[in-house]
Design a protein around this motif. Sequence first.
Motif, PDB file in Angstrom:
ATOM      1  N   ARG A   1      17.267 -71.706 -26.964  1.00  0.00           N
ATOM      2  CA  ARG A   1      16.888 -70.845 -28.082  1.00  0.00           C
ATOM      3  C   ARG A   1      17.911 -70.927 -29.189  1.00  0.00           C
ATOM      4  O   ARG A   1      19.117 -70.865 -28.937  1.00  0.00           O
TER       5      ARG A   1
ATOM      6  N   HIS B   1       6.790 -66.593 -27.761  1.00  0.00           N
ATOM      7  CA  HIS B   1       7.502 -65.824 -28.795  1.00  0.00           C
ATOM      8  C   HIS B   1       8.620 -66.594 -29.468  1.00  0.00           C
ATOM      9  O   HIS B   1       9.662 -66.025 -29.781  1.00  0.00           O
ATOM     10  N   ARG B   2       8.408 -67.882 -29.649  1.00  0.00           N
ATOM     11  CA  ARG B   2       9.404 -68.676 -30.375  1.00  0.00           C
ATOM     12  C   ARG B   2       8.694 -69.433 -31.502  1.00  0.00           C
ATOM     13  O   ARG B   2       7.495 -69.665 -31.437  1.00  0.00           O
ATOM     14  N   PRO B   3       9.439 -69.844 -32.508  1.00  0.00           N
ATOM     15  CA  PRO B   3       8.817 -70.701 -33.533  1.00  0.00           C
ATOM     16  C   PRO B   3       8.255 -71.956 -32.843  1.00  0.00           C
ATOM     17  O   PRO B   3       8.858 -72.479 -31.906  1.00  0.00           O
ATOM     18  N   TYR B   4       7.129 -72.424 -33.336  1.00  0.00           N
ATOM     19  CA  TYR B   4       6.486 -73.563 -32.670  1.00  0.00           C
ATOM     20  C   TYR B   4       7.384 -74.797 -32.623  1.00  0.00           C
ATOM     21  O   TYR B   4       7.355 -75.550 -31.657  1.00  0.00           O
TER      22      TYR B   4
ATOM     23  N   ALA C   1      16.721 -66.935 -33.494  1.00  0.00           N
ATOM     24  CA  ALA C   1      15.353 -66.652 -33.047  1.00  0.00           C
ATOM     25  C   ALA C   1      15.328 -65.982 -31.680  1.00  0.00           C
ATOM     26  O   ALA C   1      14.299 -65.854 -31.069  1.00  0.00           O
TER      27      ALA C   1
ATOM     28  N   ARG D   1       4.965 -67.371 -34.753  1.00  0.00           N
ATOM     29  CA  ARG D   1       5.568 -67.417 -33.428  1.00  0.00           C
ATOM     30  C   ARG D   1       4.485 -67.699 -32.404  1.00  0.00           C
ATOM     31  O   ARG D   1       3.344 -67.232 -32.546  1.00  0.00           O
ATOM     32  N   HIS D   2       4.833 -68.423 -31.369  1.00  0.00           N
ATOM     33  CA  HIS D   2       3.897 -68.711 -30.293  1.00  0.00           C
ATOM     34  C   HIS D   2       3.485 -67.401 -29.621  1.00  0.00           C
ATOM     35  O   HIS D   2       4.339 -66.538 -29.374  1.00  0.00           O
TER      36      HIS D   2
ATOM     37  N   CYS E   1       4.185 -76.171 -36.677  1.00  0.00           N
ATOM     38  CA  CYS E   1       5.244 -75.146 -36.714  1.00  0.00           C
ATOM     39  C   CYS E   1       6.682 -75.458 -37.074  1.00  0.00           C
ATOM     40  O   CYS E   1       7.186 -76.523 -36.795  1.00  0.00           O
TER      41      CYS E   1
ATOM     42  N   ASP F   1      12.653 -61.651 -31.347  1.00  0.00           N
ATOM     43  CA  ASP F   1      11.585 -61.506 -32.347  1.00  0.00           C
ATOM     44  C   ASP F   1      10.305 -61.021 -31.707  1.00  0.00           C
ATOM     45  O   ASP F   1      10.164 -60.992 -30.522  1.00  0.00           O
TER      46      ASP F   1
ATOM     47  N   ALA G   1      10.796 -74.129 -37.695  1.00  0.00           N
ATOM     48  CA  ALA G   1      11.930 -73.219 -37.656  1.00  0.00           C
ATOM     49  C   ALA G   1      12.870 -73.627 -38.770  1.00  0.00           C
ATOM     50  O   ALA G   1      12.827 -74.751 -39.233  1.00  0.00           O
TER      51      ALA G   1
END
Lengths: 346, 346
Positions: free
Chosen positions: A339, A166-169, A343, A161-162, A10, A346, A12
């Motif tokens: 964070r 709910h975040r980029p890996y 991001a 997204r996880h 993943c 999302d 970002a």
Amino acid sequence: MVTLVLAHACRAPQHDVEVAAREAPAPQRSSRGEADPLPSWNDTTAKSSITRFVARVTQEGSPDYVSPADRIAVFDNDGTLWVEQPMYTQLAFAIDRVKQLAPEHPEWRTQQPFAAILAGDLEGVAASGQRGIVKLVAATHANITSDEFEQIVERWLATARHPTLHRPYTELVYLPMLELLAYLRANGFTTYIVSGGGVDFMRPWTERVYGVRRDQVIGSRIEMRYEARRGAPVLMRLPAASFVDDGAGKPVGIAQVIGRRPLIAVGNSDGDFEMLEWTTSGPGPRLGVLVHHTDAEREWAYDRTSRSGRLSRALHAAPGRGWVVIDMRQDWNRIFPPRASSATED
Amino acid sequence: MVTLVLAHACRAPQHDVEVAAREAPAPQRSSRGEADPLPSWNDTTAKSSITRFVARVTQEGSPDYVSPADRIAVFDNDGTLWVEQPMYTQLAFAIDRVKQLAPEHPEWRTQQPFAAILAGDLEGVAASGQRGIVKLVAATHANITSDEFEQIVERWLATARHPTLHRPYTELVYLPMLELLAYLRANGFTTYIVSGGGVDFMRPWTERVYGVRRDQVIGSRIEMRYEARRGAPVLMRLPAASFVDDGAGKPVGIAQVIGRRPLIAVGNSDGDFEMLEWTTSGPGPRLGVLVHHTDAEREWAYDRTSRSGRLSRALHAAPGRGWVVIDMRQDWNRIFPPRASSATED
């Protein structure tokens, strides 16, 4: 074994991690006024075991002094440097890729493991066994060039997204481990990743996220063939595993690529047992470290019965072998970097 | 192919190379008063092609600027960095090892390729073909641990001498290439060896002799198995090739270990064709270099018909592809480092 070649992922945008680094709390000062290189670590035994070891092998004139060339630290990736629940990120990638390619493959509606994936039936995927995984790898990781695969991974990482966080890996990396990697490099260590996951799934982002160069990433490999396509040479990825870098394969992968026995090995599962054993059975000072996921509130709590990152044999062996066990809940005051502003929603 | 896993070797005591470095002539000054980093190179096109390329990719603000992370230079070993005549050094090692082990193997007196080796019949060894080589590798490179093999290589290198030049093999490295390696590293390049020879035959000495770290050596690999022996884990070398890093295998080895396409590739034989092709077909500025052995007086003159280091296809392709061809006799004013004092009489 099901997840060996499928164990990762993943990405970002570049600035996310930079923002994370900027927003990290200022390093704490020790009683002697030195900046603490490991501010996300509580002052527990895990931390002091690591810093005492590093002091011991880097102090010139010490009987345990180790020259920089031999300061090799190896890190597992899934569950050691980043999140591996509820499934290995590379499996999430493969599943997304099946969904994306499905319109071109109407036959997948009745073929396993594809039918199970398209139905969202992960138990069905697992039930398809090794043969199912071979088909999944062939469909999602092979029959394309190395350059094409890299682009596919990067595009996926940019948007994936996880499922629960709910975040980029690439934001779901452990801040204490980012600090540890940087601390070791500042002390003359070379840091390597030694993962059961696919090496080509990790390389697009390890340098940016972990500061680990592409040639310092060791992982499972797919067969490749050098050939001409439309007059230009390419490296084709073939649907067959060339090397499985897990369990007893990890010391072999280390021998193949590094050619030196490590001084420090850090892992979190039984797949890391042999890597820690090989490292800590070498002569002179050696350090083995296990991450124990004990924090159901901030991350996950799992060990003996987990499908991803099962930890039983290695945890049982740790006290007798002097391996440091990180109790994530007790030993880490932060888990993830802050964070990134881009991001937050999302 | 016969020599793939058998392509290398040799070692002088540490001080030999240091003495060589001290005794090297003082660097010449250019007309602008800068020290010449390549004093063993004559001021011919080969040299200027290389230095112009390096200037072009390292000049900040230049349209061809390449960041240090992408400054990857790969070098073949046999015939590119050190002597490969009258036979690959690793073959000389294997032959010596057969002779040493022969008393424990009376059956070898009637078995090929051993009988031919013991009779000094190299044609007979070649005639035993691939099956003979597999047996030779099994007998000389396998069924021992990785640590044992390393010690065997080091002991051999400490005493072995080249059959006609009568020097330790590690002194039979090309001084212009030592300068080129150092010059590239001084310009932010990472230098790798990418050889058909066995990686574990090279690693014991590449750092000391070439300044190339163990993890920056790529070569052919034997299968290894992690196992316990008398209670301690070892890496056993098995009698089977795991990867052949020659010809079309070289771009694959580069992808496996480095994970980046090189900027510069240097070789001397048709086994390097694909490595040069892969390198120079990448986007942006790229440099391919071939060493042509043209100096029968100071070294050897050979190309199309040589058993070691055959050079035909690549030499033919060089002009069309813009590869720089080093004419050893014309372009190098010195071939080897000065004799180390300790090795002058042997």
